[in-house]
Design a protein around this motif. Structure first.
Motif, short mmCIF file in Angstrom:
data_model
loop_
_atom_site.label_atom_id
_atom_site.label_comp_id
_atom_site.label_asym_id
_atom_site.label_seq_id
_atom_site.Cartn_x
_atom_site.Cartn_y
_atom_site.Cartn_z
N ILE A 1 -3.40 -7.86 11.94
CA ILE A 1 -3.74 -6.98 10.83
C ILE A 1 -5.25 -7.00 10.58
O ILE A 1 -5.88 -5.94 10.47
CB ILE A 1 -2.99 -7.39 9.55
CG1 ILE A 1 -1.48 -7.18 9.74
CG2 ILE A 1 -3.50 -6.60 8.35
CD1 ILE A 1 -1.03 -5.75 9.78
N LEU A 2 -5.85 -8.22 10.55
CA LEU A 2 -7.29 -8.27 10.31
C LEU A 2 -8.04 -7.62 11.47
O LEU A 2 -9.04 -6.92 11.27
CB LEU A 2 -7.74 -9.72 10.10
CG LEU A 2 -7.30 -10.33 8.76
CD1 LEU A 2 -7.87 -11.74 8.60
CD2 LEU A 2 -7.71 -9.45 7.58
N ALA B 1 -5.73 -0.53 -6.01
CA ALA B 1 -5.66 -1.69 -5.13
C ALA B 1 -6.61 -2.78 -5.60
O ALA B 1 -6.28 -3.98 -5.56
CB ALA B 1 -5.99 -1.29 -3.69
N LEU B 2 -7.79 -2.38 -6.08
CA LEU B 2 -8.73 -3.38 -6.61
C LEU B 2 -8.12 -4.09 -7.81
O LEU B 2 -8.23 -5.31 -7.96
CB LEU B 2 -10.05 -2.71 -6.98
CG LEU B 2 -10.94 -2.35 -5.78
CD1 LEU B 2 -12.15 -1.52 -6.23
CD2 LEU B 2 -11.41 -3.62 -5.06
N GLY B 3 -7.46 -3.33 -8.66
CA GLY B 3 -6.81 -3.91 -9.83
C GLY B 3 -5.74 -4.91 -9.43
O GLY B 3 -5.59 -5.99 -10.03
N MET C 1 -6.45 -8.41 3.70
CA MET C 1 -5.54 -7.53 4.42
C MET C 1 -5.11 -6.34 3.56
O MET C 1 -5.10 -5.19 4.01
CB MET C 1 -4.31 -8.31 4.88
CG MET C 1 -4.64 -9.42 5.87
SD MET C 1 -3.22 -9.90 6.88
CE MET C 1 -2.14 -10.50 5.65
N PHE C 2 -4.78 -6.63 2.30
CA PHE C 2 -4.28 -5.58 1.40
C PHE C 2 -5.35 -4.52 1.15
O PHE C 2 -5.10 -3.31 1.29
CB PHE C 2 -3.81 -6.22 0.10
CG PHE C 2 -3.40 -5.23 -0.95
CD1 PHE C 2 -2.39 -4.31 -0.71
CD2 PHE C 2 -4.03 -5.22 -2.20
CE1 PHE C 2 -2.00 -3.40 -1.68
CE2 PHE C 2 -3.65 -4.31 -3.17
CZ PHE C 2 -2.65 -3.40 -2.91
N LEU C 3 -6.56 -4.98 0.82
CA LEU C 3 -7.63 -4.01 0.55
C LEU C 3 -7.99 -3.25 1.82
O LEU C 3 -8.22 -2.04 1.79
CB LEU C 3 -8.86 -4.73 -0.01
CG LEU C 3 -8.71 -5.24 -1.45
CD1 LEU C 3 -10.01 -5.90 -1.92
CD2 LEU C 3 -8.33 -4.10 -2.41
N THR D 1 0.83 -1.21 0.00
CA THR D 1 0.00 0.00 0.00
C THR D 1 0.87 1.25 0.00
O THR D 1 0.64 2.21 -0.75
CB THR D 1 -0.92 -0.01 1.23
OG1 THR D 1 -1.72 -1.19 1.20
CG2 THR D 1 -1.79 1.22 1.26
N GLU D 2 1.87 1.23 0.84
CA GLU D 2 2.77 2.39 0.96
C GLU D 2 3.41 2.72 -0.38
O GLU D 2 3.55 3.88 -0.75
CB GLU D 2 3.84 2.07 2.00
CG GLU D 2 4.83 3.19 2.20
CD GLU D 2 5.50 3.09 3.56
OE1 GLU D 2 5.11 2.22 4.36
OE2 GLU D 2 6.39 3.90 3.81
#
Lengths: 595, 595
Positions: free
Chosen positions: A168-169, A54-56, A250-252, A32-33
């Motif tokens: 994280i979650l 991020a969706l992509g 986690m990423f989204l 993300t950063e």
């Protein structure tokens, strides 16, 4: 671990997820950063583009994982990109994949350790100036653990991985709820830097490329299918599915919270740390998130210490790397790989000043080379074997290959100047080295082949015992030669006279203790020990090609290390001069000193 | 150069003066400056004390030279301080002298090169920031010259030495005449620094000590008497006399002119350079003086490259240093001395930033230790032998010994903090090392002595040919062992099974090409090559103390250097594990690869 035991130590799905997940999951710590760091160049307003990007990336990750689900079933014995490409695409592709992977393993260590240290210094900013030192200490620690033989143990890995997933979650979940009910305190003011450039397609592509680091580590599962309980392929598929779900969540989640909180990337703190601080305040839960992040990143670095030697040994067995990498049995051999991996990883960290952000452009490109080759290989495989359902299976892998190829090109173009060029240069170089080594081994194999060998070579033996003075060590060496050697071989003592005054004394002692062996005295007008000896050997060997000369060197074995420099220097000199000479064998007969 | 030729290459007096003079004469380049640098601490008015101090040092130099005139006659075979002290004062004094001299030889290189570079940077101030680099380059150049075998050639040395003598005496002479007739232009203004302390006896003693660096290098003649034409002693005396006259003339002349011109020491220019600039202006004669100074200083550094190996070889023959220093015949042995000397000299230069002034306090103290011990030794000699005229001869050496001892104490006290303490610490340390080495060699000599040896040891021989695969190299090694070894010894092929699948193939090939030698297959559950081999050897040797095991390693000799890393790694591993084990002999049988 003996071979027979390996078979019984298969991993269940829960543990397997933990073992293989550390590498792919840990990348959400920086993905993300990386997206935000590109977008912020166009000002803070551009940060909102992070959501579609991020969706992509999540879609890309899903495609790659679905594609890999087929690989693990097709290659239950381990389907790394090198093996799949070699099987289906031929050598050049396979070697390209291998080179990319080796580079990636080094980068996994560098990047993960650097990001792990970032997580630490975000929580303890006072440590930031010591970043590079901390990285080196971490690598040294991991290397030492592997050198001493701490192997991947499922349970050891499970704890930090699940700790990370839960942290994280938990952070994402609580953050979303707290935002919805407006439970969070006012955000502290953060200066929003002005945009330096406009929003362009190129900028968005760069942001997308930067986020692709989220995909690093997916390869790990395909490498380790063998370690799973039967049915290996089906279980690996389930692990991949879970990995994908958790990873994307986690990423989204992180990306959404960063957008929602208006987090500005950069400075001395990571984006994940900023989010955690915002959600939990600087309390125990915050430190738990940072600790979990650091731990999983160090575990991710550790996976390379299994992957690098594994790929090296496969390459060595195929004769593309020095043969000693092929067997892991002896600690000394295994250590080579650990030291090489650590050395390169440390070098990269030092060169790039321990900056995760500077290292990442190098990282992703190698990963995508291996993705593309691996998926293309699978396409060829379906075309070739035409197994049941090969058409739609080919489509899945085909889409994976095309998509990753497009991303690869995008990466190469957008990240070229930032460091991707290094990989573009090093991969062909490594492939070239592989080919050179392979050709050498092949030539040697032909040369050494027993085919056409008429009979063993015939030898005339001369054994020369080098005598500096006559003492117990020399008597031992003379007796060794006398009793070992067949009567057909000539045994001689050889004394090089550097000081004529001593010769008589030596000859006198020899008469008594030479045990019937003749003594040859070589004069040395220039006081050199070597030259007369070499000339004497040459004169023997000039008699014919069958002249085999064995030099027996009486050597001392001192009790203490420092005494070595006081002894055997002439022996060392002789060995140095005779090393790599045809038809000369050097044998050291040790004499153990009592003090 | 063969031994026999050495006798015919004796030096005439004129050439000898040049050969031995470079070291002692070159010290006038910095001695005056050192005196002035101490006096200036009490302000520029104190500089006039330089004249009486210089006279005192000239007197000391005369005393030492007269004293040494006796040494060279008494020791025509070479009378260095170590030999004289060993002959007359016993071991502790001799070793102290030796340690001081070895340190001095290193310092001669450092100090002379630093001062030589000072002469250069005085003329070319732009080079001053590169001082340390220039020093290292100069030492590397001298070392390389000596490594390649450029030995002291009289003619080569004569030119720069006489060039230096003519330049300096010419400068002094013309300077005196020009001052007398007032031919020189007005002196440029130089700021006179204020005095920081009063004129005290301690300050004057420090100035005197500082000037004693003028005496360094006198030892050189006593070392080299052997190199002169017969009668060696008489000729050496004449050389010493001339050396004294020229040295004193130059030193007093430079000191007087410095006083007369009101030269203030310090800054970026040497005192000699300032004088030369004043006398000649910045023209060709000025540059000639600087060039001559630099050249003679480099020559002075070069003399250590003959003295250091010479003393080392004497010490090694007396078993106080590793034996390999004893013989100079082989280039590799000789190189060690050159590399050690250069290494230490460069280290000192780097540590002290290439500052002559910082290095000099270390230098003089070692010289005076050797002076005192050498002269005291001569006193004992006269008392012992009572030769003709021994009484007045004893007085001469006695005065020399007492005077140099007093100066030595003064040096130790006044220069202690400035670096003399280093020498005070290192000399006893070196003596300790000498004694430890000597004791070790003595013990070994007793242990190795043939006295009391009843008969040669008895051996049972086992020859093991290590087999990784059966190819031409292995066949060659098997045939080597088979044909060399007597029927009483057991010859075996040894194969360590790391992959059971390959064993059958190896056994099949062995059946055809094992030449009748039995093959032992060792299983390796942990895939280690070493462990089963070591266990097998242990099981053989457990049969008795007479079990001698010879390991035959088939090795490849590749054509190109880089191919080495592709081969013989297992052999290396085996050798490493078996090195320094009792009753094990390792023999490499080379197989020359054609490509």
């Amino acid at each position: 671990m003996p071979l027979s035991q390996l078979k019984h130590e298969r991993l269940g799905k829960t543990v397997a997820l933990a073992v293989f997940a550390s590498d792919p999951l840990s990348s959400v710590a920086y993905a993300t950063e990386e997206i935000l760091l590109v977008l912020i160049l166009a000002g803070s307003a551009a940060l909102s583009y992070s959501l579609p990007i991020a969706l992509g990336i999540a879609a890309l990750l899903a495609i790659v994982l679905i594609s890999y689900r087929q690989t693990v079933v097709a290659y239950p014995q381990g389907g790394g990109a090198y093996l799949v490409a070699r099987d289906n695409l031929g050598l050049p592709s396979a070697l390209t994949a291998a080179a990319s992977l080796l580079i990636d393993y080094v980068l996994t260590v560098s990047v993960s350790v650097a990001a792990g240290v970032d997580a630490l210094t975000s929580a303890a900013p006072a440590l930031r100036p010591h970043r590079v030192t901390l990285c080196i200490v971490a690598i040294a620690g991991i290397a030492l653990g592997n050198l001493r033989g701490v192997r991947e143990s499922g349970r050891l890995f499970a704890a930090p991985t699940y700790f990370f997933i839960v942290s994280i979650l938990g952070m994402v979940g609580y953050g979303l709820v707290a935002t919805a009910f407006d439970l969070l305190p006012e955000a502290p003011y953060e200066p929003h830097p002005p945009g330096l450039e406009g929003i362009s397609l190129f900028l968005l592509l760069r942001a997308y490329s930067a986020g692709c680091t989220a995909l690093t580590g997916v390869e790990a599962v395909s490498n380790g299918v063998q370690a799973l309980k039967a049915p290996e392929g089906r279980n690996a598929q389930k692990v991949l599915t879970w990995l994908g779900v958790i990873s994307i969540a986690m990423f989204l989640g992180i990306t959404y919270l960063a957008y929602d909180f208006g987090i500005v990337p950069g400075g001395e703190e990571t984006v994940v740390s900023k989010i955690a601080r915002r959600v939990f305040g600087t309390g125990l839960p915050y430190f738990a998130v940072q600790a979990a992040t650091m731990l999983i990143l160090l575990l991710a670095a550790n996976t390379s210490y299994a992957d690098f030697p594994r790929l090296s040994s496969i390459l060595a067995r195929d004769r593309f790397m020095p043969r000693q990498f092929a067997s892991h049995g002896d600690r000394l051999v295994f250590s080579n790989g650990i030291l090489i991996l650590s050395g390169f990883a440390i070098a990269l960290l030092v060169i790039f000043g321990g900056e995760t952000h500077a290292l990442l452009p190098l990282y992703a490109i190698g990963v995508f080379i291996s993705f593309t080759l691996s998926q293309s290989g699978m396409v060829r495989r379906w075309l070739r074997l035409k197994e049941k359902g090969w058409r739609w299976r080919m489509w899945i892998n085909g889409i994976g290959a095309v998509v990753t190829a497009i991303v690869l090109l995008t990466l190469a173009v957008t990240k070229f100047k930032e460091g991707a060029w290094i990989v573009v240069v090093v991969v062909p170089l490594l492939v070239f080295v592989f080919i050179i080594m392979h050709r050498h081994y092949e030539e040697i194999a032909v040369e050494l082949s027993l085919e056409g060998l008429e009979g063993p070579p015939q030898f005339q033996h001369t054994v020369l015992v080098l005598v500096g003075d006559v003492h117990r060590g020399v008597v031992r060496a003379v007796q060794y030669s006398r009793t070992l050697v067949a009567p057909t071989a000539a045994v001689r003592g050889v004394y090089v006279e550097t000081d004529p005054a001593r010769t008589h004394k030596v000859e006198e002692k020899w008469a008594k203790w030479g045990l019937g062996v003749p003594l040859v005295v070589l004069t040395s007008p220039y006081r050199s020990v070597l030259r007369p000896l070499l000339e004497y050997i040459d004169s023997i060997q000039s008699r014919g090609d069958d002249q085999m000369v064995t030099i027996v060197l009486p050597e001392f074995l001192p009790r203490k290390w420092w005494q070595h420099i006081l002894h055997n220097q002439t022996a060392l000199l002789v060995k140095g001069a005779l090393l790599f000479r045809r038809n000369i064998v050097v044998a050291d007969v040790p004499y153990l000193l009592r003090r």
